[in-house]
Enzyme design. Structure first.
Site, short mmCIF file in Angstrom:
data_model
loop_
_atom_site.label_atom_id
_atom_site.label_comp_id
_atom_site.label_asym_id
_atom_site.label_seq_id
_atom_site.Cartn_x
_atom_site.Cartn_y
_atom_site.Cartn_z
CG HIS A 46 -2.14 -0.71 1.09
ND1 HIS A 46 -2.93 -0.55 -0.02
CD2 HIS A 46 -2.76 -1.60 1.88
CE1 HIS A 46 -3.98 -1.32 0.12
NE2 HIS A 46 -3.90 -1.99 1.24
CD GLU A 54 1.51 -13.69 -25.82
OE1 GLU A 54 2.18 -13.13 -24.94
OE2 GLU A 54 0.32 -14.01 -25.66
CG ASP A 70 5.02 -14.61 -23.06
OD1 ASP A 70 5.79 -15.15 -22.24
OD2 ASP A 70 3.85 -14.32 -22.79
CB CYS A 125 0.48 -4.77 -25.25
SG CYS A 125 0.31 -6.51 -25.67
C1 PEP Z 1 3.78 -10.16 -23.49
O1 PEP Z 1 4.00 -11.36 -23.47
O2 PEP Z 1 4.53 -9.32 -24.03
C2 PEP Z 1 2.58 -9.63 -22.84
C3 PEP Z 1 2.22 -8.37 -22.98
O3 PEP Z 1 1.85 -10.48 -22.07
P1 PEP Z 1 2.24 -10.91 -20.56
O4 PEP Z 1 3.37 -10.03 -20.12
O5 PEP Z 1 0.99 -10.73 -19.79
O6 PEP Z 1 2.64 -12.32 -20.78
MG MG Z 2 2.49 -12.82 -22.85
#
Ligand code: PEP
Ligand code: MG
Length: 541
Positions: free
Chosen positions: A188, A430, A454, A501
């Site tokens: 927190h 990924e 990944d 992402c």
């Molecule tokens: C990734 O693999 O880049 C991703 C965004 O998913 P996570 O980090 O949740 O595996």
């Molecule tokens: Mg991932």
């Protein structure tokens, strides 16, 4: 002297130490005869605690917003919880002990349960029980609230740990940073520090033993470093760093409402990654154009049963509505691998990251998958929701997932429930196979989002969690760059868009390369958005 801990909130502070005393009220066991009187004492202390919490909550609501202040609501609820207070009363009745001792026993029991939990977030919740318990104890002993609200200007608070009520008492105009012995990034105090935007370092182990009141300290919240009574040279170095940082932050804030456009006029979306619905606020506060990744597995964690369709619907709808038409890419459940659910036991595997996880598991457990898809579809009537499937490795998998989605659409239609019939359905790239054969997938997907976290581990055969092989985990490896480039170009060949992402999307070194490759959307943690906007706007492409 220098010490290193875990950076909990970015920035620099140079100030004087205020060492928070451990106001421990020691508990002495007493045998009592007047059980009813002792229970009344307990109730009176609980009432006083509740009044204090009410005031703290009001103050926190003004300073850090209703959501962050909600922790005090949960403290108040604990005071009303018959399982907690009832257990203490029962302990007084059965053992004829004083309220302090009865409270301590029940608190220890609860703390033990929380501390044994595997999940870090739940372990941190033990701190809440402790906080409430200490408050009742102080009220039983008639001890005041402590003195954190009354410190000099330019103070760096040093404590073993800061409880939520401590943090709420901090006077933002005077406290410029804090340091704690214990805690992690999700405690927190760390969350509060980020919200208050004051630099903080947690997990310093013995900082309370190392400094004394009045010591001068430099808090480097970027590197997680504390300099204690620094020499002139170090002081000068940090004064300069602090100035540069502050100027940069001011400059960056100006970009909040600016559209991100490269020097050559290409419009780029800079969006945020979220795990919980409320995280959407931070994305908006930092000028995000929407959400590029909602990791829905967090809705499934930290609980004892599967979230229902209605519960999920409310969460997705909340985010979609808060974004007021801005897009939110919601990724379906990515469980398995390192992420486990207590109510969905999975067999032990030799290679969990190469095993039964994410879309593989969802296609196998169609009933679980359908609950989520129905919730997502229903929420799509309330905003700009796009659905994304994780860990797609072959075209059939993507088509199978889309078929389940279609089944859900038909069900909802028959039930007369609204959803967006034109919602975009995309996939994460990924797995290297998907990146290499991107053109094939683009025949069926509406968009791609590259998951570099990944993608890098699978391409370079380097576990993303293993420090020993982290030297191999390189986003600039030519093979990684080639896969990223091919994925982006394949989406453009099909007239569609491509986002990213994974963590690389917010990596300052890589952003210009990604802009050059034509990446359309960059999705990252909220606090990286403004800086990334600035870098993109300075690229010559
Ligand atoms: C990734 O693999 O880049 C991703 C965004 O998913 P996570 O980090 O949740 O595996
Ligand atoms: Mg991932």
């Amino acid at each position: 002297m220098m010490k290193k801990g875990i950076s909990a909130s970015k920035g620099y502070a140079i100030g004087k130490v205020f060492l928070k005393k451990e106001e421990k009220v020691s508990v002495v066991e007493r045998k009592i005869e007047d059980v009813a009187g002792e229970i009344e004492r307990l109730k009176e202390a609980a009432r006083a605690s509740k009044e204090q919490l009410m005031k703290i909550k009001e103050k926190a609501e003004k300073e850090v917003g209703a959501e962050k202040a909600a922790v005090f609501e949960s403290h108040m609820m604990l005071l009303d919880d018959p399982e907690f207070t009832g257990a203490i009363e029962m302990n007084i009745e059965n053992s004829f002990v004083n309220a302090e001792k009865a409270l301590q026993d029940v608190t220890d029991m609860y703390m033990g349960i929380f501390a044994a939990m595997e999940d870090e977030y739940m372990r941190e919740r033990a701190a809440d029980v402790k906080d409430v318990s200490n408050r009742i104890l102080k009220n039983l002993a008639g001890v005041g609230e402590g003195d954190l609200g009354n410190v000099d200007a330019n103070t760096v608070v040093v404590a073993n740990d800061l409880t939520p009520s401590d943090t709420a008492q901090l006077d933002k105009t005077k406290v410029i940073g804090f340091l704690t012995d214990i805690g992690g990034r999700t405690s927190h105090s760390a969350i509060m520090a980020r919200t208050l935007e004051i630099p903080a370092i947690v997990g310093l182990k013995d900082i309370t033993q190392t400094v004394k009141n009045g010591d001068v300290v430099i808090v480097d919240g970027i590197e997680g470093i504390v300099e204690i009574n620094p020499d002139e040279k170090t002081m000068k170095k940090y004064e300069e760093k602090k100035l540069v940082f502050e100027k940069e932050q001011e400059e960056l804030k100006k970009l909040k409402n600016t559209k991100t456009v490269t020097k050559q006029g290409k419009r780029i979306e800079v969006v945020g990654n979220i795990g919980k619905p409320e995280d959407v606020h931070q994305v908006l506060e930092n000028g995000g154009d929407g959400v590029g990744l909602f990791r829905t597995e967090f809705l499934y964690m930290d609980r004892e049963d599967m979230p229902t369709e209605d519960e999920q619907f409310e969460s997705y709808k909340y985010v979609a509505e808060k974004l007021e038409g801005k897009p939110v890419v919601i990724r379906t459940l990515d469980i398995g691998g390192d992420k486990q659910l207590p109510y969905l036991p999975l067999p032990k595997e030799m290679n969990p990251f190469l095993g039964y996880r994410a879309i593989r598991l969802c296609l196998d457990k169609k009933d679980v998958f359908k609950i989520q898809l129905r919730a997502l579809l229903r929420a799509s009537a309330y905003g700009n929701i796009k659905i994304m499937f994780p860990m797609i490795s072959c075209v059939k998998e993507f088509l199978d997932a889309k078929a389940v989605l279609k089944e859900c659409m038909e069900e909802l239609k028959a039930e007369g429930k609204a959803y967006n019939e034109n919602l975009e359905v995309g996939m994460m790239v990924e797995i290297p196979a998907a990146a290499v054969a991107a053109d094939e997938f683009m025949k069926y997907a509406d968009f791609f989002s590259i998951g570099t976290n990944d993608l890098i581990q699978y391409t370079l055969a380097a576990d993303r969690m293993n420090e020993k092989v982290s030297y191999l985990y390189d986003p600039l490896h030519p093979a990684i760059l080639a896969l990223i480039k091919n994925t982006i170009e394949a989406s453009h060949r099909a007239g569609k868009w491509c986002g990213m992402c994974g963590e690389v999307a917010g990596d300052e070194r890589v952003i210009p390369i990604l802009v050059e490759y034509g990446l359309d959307e960059f999705s990252m943690s909220a606090t990286s958005i403004l800086k990334s906007k600035q870098i993109i706007m300075n690229t010559e492409i």
